[in-house]
Design a protein around this motif. Structure first.
Motif, short mmCIF file in Angstrom:
data_model
loop_
_atom_site.label_atom_id
_atom_site.label_comp_id
_atom_site.label_asym_id
_atom_site.label_seq_id
_atom_site.Cartn_x
_atom_site.Cartn_y
_atom_site.Cartn_z
N LYS A 1 0.79 -1.44 0.08
CA LYS A 1 -0.01 0.01 -0.12
C LYS A 1 1.01 1.19 -0.04
O LYS A 1 1.70 1.37 0.76
N THR B 1 -8.68 3.70 -3.23
CA THR B 1 -9.35 4.70 -2.44
C THR B 1 -8.20 5.02 -1.10
O THR B 1 -7.46 4.29 -0.99
N GLU B 2 -8.74 6.09 -0.47
CA GLU B 2 -8.01 6.64 0.81
C GLU B 2 -8.20 5.37 1.59
O GLU B 2 -6.87 5.37 2.51
N ASN B 3 -8.80 4.48 1.65
CA ASN B 3 -8.74 3.09 2.75
C ASN B 3 -7.75 1.96 1.84
O ASN B 3 -8.00 0.84 2.49
N GLU C 1 -8.53 0.47 -0.79
CA GLU C 1 -9.29 -0.45 -1.33
C GLU C 1 -9.07 -0.26 -2.94
O GLU C 1 -8.92 0.86 -3.50
#
Length: 161
Positions: free
Chosen positions: A63, A97-99, A101
């Motif tokens: 990530k 996404t910011e998470n 995903e």
């Protein structure tokens, strides 16, 4: 400049970048395996990367986010699918996404990075395959070719420092 060739193939929905470095295969592998080193060269110079999770082991997830000159963060995600230390690795590459995903509305690709020794050092081949010619064109329109080339062109100087 390390990048010696960039080939876009609409029929296979792929882009291939070939680069040569004055280093050993093992040294290039080290750069990709170590998130702190990878941060020094991943992403265009004006969009540096920060890896929040990274391990080159099959089945892991990396990530990261790239930060724009204005401070905007653009997350990304790699799902490592195979590892052949020190010769290369494969992964699924996603905008995220910011998470962290996968972003469903942006193209994903299957990527292969391979490293082969040469008389002068190492030849690296970077291949990204998209699901369609349209997906390939979308990332090209976003500047993927220029961004990847400028990112890879930073590697030689980093390795020799």
């Amino acid at each position: 400049m390390p990048v010696i060739e960039v080939t876009k193939d609409v029929d296979t929905h792929s882009i291939t970048i070939v680069a040569e470095f004055a280093a050993t295969v093992e040294r290039l592998w080290e750069l990709y395996a170590d998130p702190r080193q990878l941060e020094q060269v991943f992403g265009p110079p004006t969009y540096p990367a920060t890896f929040v999770e990274h391990e080159l082991t099959e089945g892991t997830t990396s990530k990261y986010f790239m930060t724009s000159p204005d401070g905007e963060k653009y997350p990304g995600l790699w799902r490592i699918t195979s590892v052949d230390r020190p010769n290369g690795f494969t992964f699924e590459d996603f905008f995220a996404t910011e998470n962290f995903e996968p972003a469903e509305d942006l193209p994903a690709s299957e990527c292969s990075y391979s490293f082969k020794p040469t008389a002068e050092g190492v030849r690296a081949t970077y291949v990204s395959v998209f699901t369609s010619a349209e997906a390939l064109q979308e990332v090209l329109d976003m500047g993927m070719k220029e961004g990847a080339t400028s990112s890879i062109n930073q590697i030689d100087a980093f390795l020799s420092a």
